[in-house]
Design an enzyme around this catalytic site. Structure first.
Site, PDB file in Angstrom:
ATOM      1  N   ASP A 461      -8.334   3.084   8.375  1.00 44.05           N
ATOM      2  CA  ASP A 461      -9.467   3.634   7.477  1.00 44.05           C
ATOM      3  C   ASP A 461     -10.395   2.394   7.065  1.00 44.05           C
ATOM      4  O   ASP A 461      -9.906   1.175   7.130  1.00 44.05           O
ATOM      5  CB  ASP A 461      -8.902   4.359   6.491  1.00 44.05           C
ATOM      6  CG  ASP A 461     -10.129   5.091   5.461  1.00 44.05           C
ATOM      7  OD1 ASP A 461     -11.175   5.377   6.109  1.00 44.05           O
ATOM      8  OD2 ASP A 461      -9.934   5.085   4.404  1.00 44.05           O
ATOM      9  N   ASP A 658      -6.249   4.996   2.444  1.00 42.07           N
ATOM     10  CA  ASP A 658      -5.862   4.975   0.966  1.00 42.07           C
ATOM     11  C   ASP A 658      -6.585   6.186   0.433  1.00 42.07           C
ATOM     12  O   ASP A 658      -6.333   6.473  -0.918  1.00 42.07           O
ATOM     13  CB  ASP A 658      -6.566   3.652   0.406  1.00 42.07           C
ATOM     14  CG  ASP A 658      -8.090   3.914   0.259  1.00 42.07           C
ATOM     15  OD1 ASP A 658      -8.681   4.513   1.154  1.00 42.07           O
ATOM     16  OD2 ASP A 658      -8.628   3.604  -0.836  1.00 42.07           O
ATOM     17  N   ASP A 662      -7.435  10.976   3.948  1.00 45.98           N
ATOM     18  CA  ASP A 662      -6.354  10.177   5.125  1.00 45.98           C
ATOM     19  C   ASP A 662      -4.907  11.063   4.975  1.00 45.98           C
ATOM     20  O   ASP A 662      -4.019  10.695   5.753  1.00 45.98           O
ATOM     21  CB  ASP A 662      -5.916   8.912   4.801  1.00 45.98           C
ATOM     22  CG  ASP A 662      -7.256   8.069   4.800  1.00 45.98           C
ATOM     23  OD1 ASP A 662      -8.202   8.322   5.811  1.00 45.98           O
ATOM     24  OD2 ASP A 662      -7.574   7.193   3.686  1.00 45.98           O
TER      25      ASP A 662
END
Length: 763
Positions: A461, A658, A662
């Site tokens: 990410d 994080d 996600d």
């Protein structure tokens, strides 16, 4: 102990906390949740285990007890994780069931008063065996140099018999004292209709001793020297195994030892600073505590008064002290370095981060990766097969040369003792998990050690992972005429404050920096839509704060971005009437991100960047970091589908993220890694957590897990190669029993020494 209550003193009851009167009512938990909360949890120290087969039979028996929910043993630490229903079964009954199998069990925190005595007895057994070995070798030496006259030698029959009798007398205490643990363990296994590694060991010792006694009075070669050497080397190997076990669990023991023991409570604060010393386990949420310089933080909480610096290396791996002022969070177990602090306890006992860290690490160590589980499943079958091979070898050689049949069967039993097989993986696993913990990487699931080492694709990410996650407001573009800047920031902060997403947090910080801490409008029905933004209600009007597509869905109006917003993260505020404002935010790439990506690429890994941010922002970060595959403006389901497509192509995917958005893809990935500063849902669904928030520690974790997997493979490979060579050699008669004893001990020693390499530094 005189009652079940005393036995259960080490167990923690998982009960629903009492709801404060001023808290809003929460929905009642589902029946399944109530059942789970009614379960009791404890950790037991199991005594008497010597191999993976031992843990198998204990796990099988306890897991089939009515009321036992889970029971898993870590073969390296000899610790068991137990969860049971106290309404159906008591801890006393579980301990008695383990004792009935011939093993001991105590709560992990309890002190075993017999441990020191047992340790002393081990050394006495080794001393007796080593002393007897030196003497018997001296008596056997003349027979090797000067054979008896019957076979054309110079050693007289009387002296030969005298030396044999002297050797037999010295061997008796070795067999009945030094070897006693092997016999008791073998008898325990046979009573349980189970073949452990002590069964072939005991069979070999008794057969060698019995045949040698027969030969002492009836004539023929004796093998007292081989027997004593075998027992001595096996005792040494087990001592080394215990040392490796202790070293492997040192990190967990250090964390447990660092848990705070007491606290200074302030019962009359702020009227008085009178303190009372209490046990840390007696603290309750909301207690006010005084933390003196040099003392441990007794619980997780928040600073009410004072300024200081704290050493949080235990939790995060951060070597530099962390400044603490009023309002700052404190982590239980950290060290207060300088100033005096007054704090409010928010999480105590097993709810603290330190307790969660220890529990997760122990759970990870208890979990068996696929390679370890495969070896464990076949350990008992292997030993049964060896007994069959030894019996067949004896029958065949009885037809060829009856005098050699027994010794060849003994050689087969001794040379194939599966110590190396049982030692191959557990000590390496525990060592790897402990080493990762010291560098700030929490292993939540044991399978991650193997899977991370074998991962082919690393998917990142962006915000909060490759970047700092500390977005700064770089510009505001108002789209609603007459709206004051202060009023706009107040509206935005009131909605954003309910979210933990980095963009929302940046907007809330910007409002606070401008001295704006609220807004007159009362927003209701605040909810976060994963990966898209926040939605709120104010009267009859619905508002959205989030990415452009999410806000545009609310009103359907087109938008042209201002040129100065190009290359920046853009968030929008709007209602059902149209656009209200645009916010440009910027983030800094982590200082160690480029080095981490470069390391992964050198290791032959494919690196992808999947983000919900704009295409041009994602492309810019990818160019700076050297990432070849990057996609932006992705919803959580898009990330999920792209990772699933990679897996269908045969890729092993490691996902690093994080945020709340996600969660789904972290659950799907073969191994998931969450940042320590990330959303709780991301951490819960992850196999590893970077408590240090440093990507360089993730790169080090890849190295450590790769090394651990290589060592496990080397150990299993050596154990397999050794047996492939040793079994045919023993069956064909090329090995004497003393050769077999040396080979068995050396194979175990090689595995032990190779496992210790996990602790050597490679950087």
């Amino acid at each position: 102990m005189t009652s079940e209550t005393s036995l259960m003193s080490g167990a923690q009851q998982l009960a629903q906390p009492e709801r404060a009167k001023d808290m809003p009512a929460q929905p009642e938990p589902a029946p399944a949740e109530l059942a789970h909360m009614a379960l009791a949890y404890d950790k037991l120290a199991i005594g008497g285990m010597r191999c993976a087969a031992c843990s198998q039979i204990i796990e099988y028996r306890v897991q089939h007890l009515a009321g036992v929910e889970t029971f898993r043993i870590n073969a390296a630490s000899h610790r068991a994780e137990l969860r049971w229903d106290p309404r159906r079964i008591g801890l006393r009954e579980i301990v008695e069931a383990i004792a009935a199998l011939g093993y001991s069990a105590l709560p992990a925190g309890a002190k075993d008063s017999s441990a020191a005595q047992q340790n002393k007895m081990v050394w006495w057994r080794l001393f007796v065996a080593a002393f007897a070995m030196m003497q018997v070798m001296m008596y056997a030496f003349p027979a090797y140099l000067q054979p008896v006259p019957d076979i054309n030698g110079d050693l007289t029959p009387d002296i030969d018999r005298l030396l044999k009798i002297a050797s037999m007398v010295l061997t008796v205490p070795v067999v009945f004292f030094s070897s006693a643990p092997f016999f008791s363990a073998a008898w325990r296994d046979l009573r349980n209709r189970h073949v452990g590694m002590d069964v072939p060991v005991s069979a070999g010792i008794l057969a060698t001793f019995g045949a040698s006694v027969w030969a002492t009075y009836r004539g023929g070669p004796v093998y007292y020297d081989s027997l004593i050497m075998f027992v001595t080397l096996l005792l040494i190997a087990r001592l080394l195994q215990d040392r490796v076990q202790g070293k492997s669990m040192a990190a967990l023991q250090a964390l447990t030892a660092l848990a705070p023991l007491n606290a200074q409570r302030l019962p009359d604060y702020p009227a008085s600073r009178r303190t009372e010393q209490v046990d840390a386990g007696e603290l309750r949420e909301g207690d006010l505590l005084l933390v003196a310089p040099g003392a441990q933080i007794p619980a997780d909480g928040r600073v009410l008064e004072g300024y200081s610096e704290c050493d949080e290396a235990l939790m995060t791996g951060e070597s530099q002290p962390v400044a603490k002022e009023v309002g700052a969070e404190l982590v239980g177990g950290a060290i207060n370095l300088s100033g005096q602090l007054v704090m409010r306890a928010e999480r105590v006992g097993d709810a603290t981060q330190l307790s969660a860290l220890v529990q997760k690490m122990e759970a990870a160590a208890n979990e068996k990766p696929p390679l370890v589980a495969l070896a464990d499943r076949h350990a008992s079958r292997f030993m049964t097969a060896i007994l069959v091979v030894a019996l067949l070898a004896a029958l065949v050689w009885w037809q060829i040369d009856s005098a050699r049949a027994l010794w060849i069967a003994i050689s087969v039993l001794v040379v194939t003792c599966p110590c190396a097989l049982s030692l191959a993986a557990p000590s390496v696993m525990a060592g790897a998990i402990g080493r990762l913990a010291k560098s700030g990487v929490l292993v939540a699931r044991g399978r991650a050690v193997e899977t991370l080492a074998r991962a082919t694709h690393f998917v990142f990410d962006k915000t909060g992972t490759l970047t700092e996650g500390r977005l700064q407001l770089a510009g505001v573009h108002t789209l609603q005429p007459g709206l004051e800047h202060a009023e706009l920031l107040g509206m935005t902060a009131a909605i954003a404050a309910a979210s933990t997403h980095p963009v929302s947090q940046a907007l809330a910080r910007a409002a606070a920096a401008a001295g704006i801490f609220g807004h007159g409008t009362q927003y209701t029905d605040l909810r976060e839509v994963a990966g898209q933004g926040m939605e709120a209600q104010a009267g009859a009007q619905r508002y959205r704060l989030g990415n452009l597509a999410f806000v545009q869905e609310l009103h359907g109006q087109a938008l042209v971005l201002p040129p100065e917003f190009a290359g920046k993260t853009v968030s929008a505020l709007g209602d059902e009437r149209g656009w209200i404002a645009l916010f440009a935010l910027q983030d800094q790439i982590r200082a160690d991100a480029a080095a981490c990506i470069a390391f992964l690429r050198r290791q032959g890994k494919q690196v992808w960047l999947l983000s919900g941010d704009k295409h041009d922002v994602v492309a810019k970060v990818a160019r700076e970091l050297g990432i070849d595959v990057a996609h932006g403006e992705l919803r959580p389901e898009h990330k999920h589908d792209m990772v699933a497509a990679l897996q269908k192509q045969g890729a092993l995917v490691a996902m690093v993220g994080d945020g709340m958005n996600d969660g789904p893809v972290l659950s799907l990935a073969d191994v998931s890694i969450a940042m320590g500063q990330g959303a709780p849902i991301a951490q819960v669904r992850s196999d590893l957590v970077l408590m240090s928030n440093r990507l360089q520690d993730m790169a080090a974790a890849v190295t450590t897990t790769g090394r651990a997997l290589a060592l496990i493979r080397q150990n299993l490979g050596w154990a397999l190669l050794y047996n492939l060579v040793a079994i045919p050699a023993a069956v064909s008669g090329l090995l004497q029993p003393w050769h077999a004893a040396i080979g068995m001990a050396l194979s175990s020693l090689i595995v032990v020494l190779n496992s210790l390499r996990i602790f050597s530094r490679t950087d």
